[in-house]
Design a protein around this motif. Sequence first.
Motif, PDB file in Angstrom:
ATOM      1  N   GLY A 192       0.816  -1.214   0.000  1.00 36.72           N
ATOM      2  CA  GLY A 192       0.000   0.000   0.000  1.00 36.72           C
ATOM      3  C   GLY A 192       0.843   1.255   0.000  1.00 36.72           C
ATOM      4  N   TYR A 193       1.887   1.269   0.823  1.00 42.93           N
ATOM      5  CA  TYR A 193       2.788   2.421   0.859  1.00 42.93           C
ATOM      6  C   TYR A 193       3.464   2.619  -0.492  1.00 42.93           C
ATOM      7  CZ  TYR A 193       2.687   3.593   5.859  1.00 42.93           C
ATOM      8  OH  TYR A 193       2.314   4.035   7.098  1.00 42.93           O
ATOM      9  N   MET A 194       3.919   1.509  -1.090  1.00 38.73           N
ATOM     10  CA  MET A 194       4.603   1.601  -2.386  1.00 38.73           C
ATOM     11  C   MET A 194       3.689   2.213  -3.440  1.00 38.73           C
ATOM     12  SD  MET A 194       7.817   0.348  -2.537  1.00 38.73           S
ATOM     13  CE  MET A 194       8.062  -0.471  -4.110  1.00 38.73           C
ATOM     14  N   GLN A 195       2.435   1.773  -3.482  1.00 41.46           N
ATOM     15  CA  GLN A 195       1.495   2.294  -4.469  1.00 41.46           C
ATOM     16  C   GLN A 195       1.261   3.787  -4.281  1.00 41.46           C
ATOM     17  OE1 GLN A 195      -1.886  -0.286  -3.846  1.00 41.46           O
ATOM     18  NE2 GLN A 195      -1.188  -1.786  -5.362  1.00 41.46           N
ATOM     19  N   LYS A 196       1.103   4.205  -3.031  1.00 40.22           N
ATOM     20  CA  LYS A 196       0.839   5.614  -2.761  1.00 40.22           C
ATOM     21  C   LYS A 196       2.066   6.480  -3.012  1.00 40.22           C
ATOM     22  CE  LYS A 196      -2.974   5.096   0.509  1.00 40.22           C
ATOM     23  NZ  LYS A 196      -3.496   5.422   1.863  1.00 40.22           N
ATOM     24  N   ILE A 197       3.249   5.966  -2.670  1.00 36.78           N
ATOM     25  CA  ILE A 197       4.475   6.742  -2.863  1.00 36.78           C
ATOM     26  C   ILE A 197       4.785   6.913  -4.341  1.00 36.78           C
ATOM     27  CG2 ILE A 197       6.992   6.651  -2.607  1.00 36.78           C
ATOM     28  CD1 ILE A 197       6.507   5.488   0.208  1.00 36.78           C
ATOM     29  N   PHE A 198       4.704   5.824  -5.108  1.00 35.94           N
ATOM     30  CA  PHE A 198       5.126   5.911  -6.506  1.00 35.94           C
ATOM     31  C   PHE A 198       4.034   6.465  -7.422  1.00 35.94           C
ATOM     32  CE2 PHE A 198       8.473   3.288  -4.800  1.00 35.94           C
ATOM     33  CZ  PHE A 198       9.583   3.794  -5.450  1.00 35.94           C
ATOM     34  N   ILE A 214      12.206   7.961   1.432  1.00 35.77           N
ATOM     35  CA  ILE A 214      11.444   6.816   0.924  1.00 35.77           C
ATOM     36  C   ILE A 214      12.199   5.517   1.200  1.00 35.77           C
ATOM     37  CG2 ILE A 214      10.602   5.689  -1.176  1.00 35.77           C
ATOM     38  CD1 ILE A 214      10.147   8.554  -2.304  1.00 35.77           C
ATOM     39  N   SER A 215      13.493   5.547   0.919  1.00 34.53           N
ATOM     40  CA  SER A 215      14.319   4.351   1.105  1.00 34.53           C
ATOM     41  C   SER A 215      14.387   3.936   2.561  1.00 34.53           C
ATOM     42  CB  SER A 215      15.726   4.602   0.565  1.00 34.53           C
ATOM     43  OG  SER A 215      15.700   4.885  -0.811  1.00 34.53           O
TER      44      SER A 215
END
Length: 399
Positions: free
Chosen positions: A198-204, A365-366
């Motif tokens: 979920g975080y990956m989708q929102k961040i990218f 992010i990293s």
Amino acid sequence: MTNEKRMPELRFPEFSGEWTNGTFKDFGYFYYGKSAPKWSLVNEGGTPCVRYGELYTKYHGVIRKVGSHTNISLKNLKLSNGGEILIPRVGEKARDFSKVSVLTLPDIAIGEMISVYNTKENPYFIMNYIRGKLTNEFAKRVEGGSVSNLYFTELENIVINIPSLNEQQKIGEFFSKLDRQIELEEKKLALLEEQKKGYMQKIFSQELRFKDENGEDYPEWEEKQLNEIVIYENGLAHENYVVKEGKYILVNSKFISTNGEVKKTVSHGELLAMKGDTLLVLSDLPNGKALAKGYFVSESNRYAVNQRIAKMRPIDTHPYFLFLILNRNKHLLKFDNGVSQTNLRKNDILHIKEFIPVLNEQKKISSLMENMDSCIIKISQKITLLKIKKQELLNNMLV
């Protein structure tokens, strides 16, 4: 105490004496489930059911809750009383047929591709006995080729050793608690992986953005081609250097696809990875799970990069951020046509365009993703250790 005397190496102190010897047919009886085909499944209403494929993918020894429902008429179903042992009758791998489960619930429809074992012995003990001691015995009785069958008539004459009901219950409860601990860790892992996704989708998608030290927005992300931010090298052949205890770990597709669990070592490194490199799988079968899967290198001069693996070093980009955008990159996965083997080429990768934030936002992010990945690795390792410990206990507590 020896196994020839049908006495386990490890035992609860209140029990003694030899275990009873007999066949499955001596201790219970088998029958088959009835129709609950895939086309009959419904989202609401219907009768709760267990289908054979779920014994491989969903249930791991004990069925406390079911999620599938069938609209087949009750008169055409086989309902549980609770306490039955469910054995898959159809499968692809012979060693998987011992993945049996105890159905604890009454009034659950049991699918037709399931053999049901009913016994007055403790079902949790029998289930653990099958999963822990009879994998090879079940596999020997499997019939068929790519899709195999295991008929219960082939199981009835298998000899098993059992203790008194009290000792069975004590052993069953012990492993039930251990299974519950493993199950809770697996749920924790699944939740964390879903949270990361979920975080990956929102961040990218840039729905979620970080602020700088002054609480101000970072600059807009800039579209860049990968050849602007990586130094690319193809891996080299190392098969001739494979040895039992080599100086370097060989990074091939199997190593990356198993997150480093399956490994070979080599005596010589034609191409060594450095800390901060991302290693990427270039070839896979149709619809495979390894294509474009990445491995982040955390130690220099430890890994030899094999052929069909790409090594990429970041240019003015945070190393872990580069790993995040390369690992199972959606643009690279499009090269898989689902029919023939995919072989990614250097230009396929370097011509990809991605939106990239400034270095300070990359670092934030990293940091978030590395912390989540670290937690995921720790939980995964704990699950692995618990499963190893369980198998050791099964070997010592069962005859």
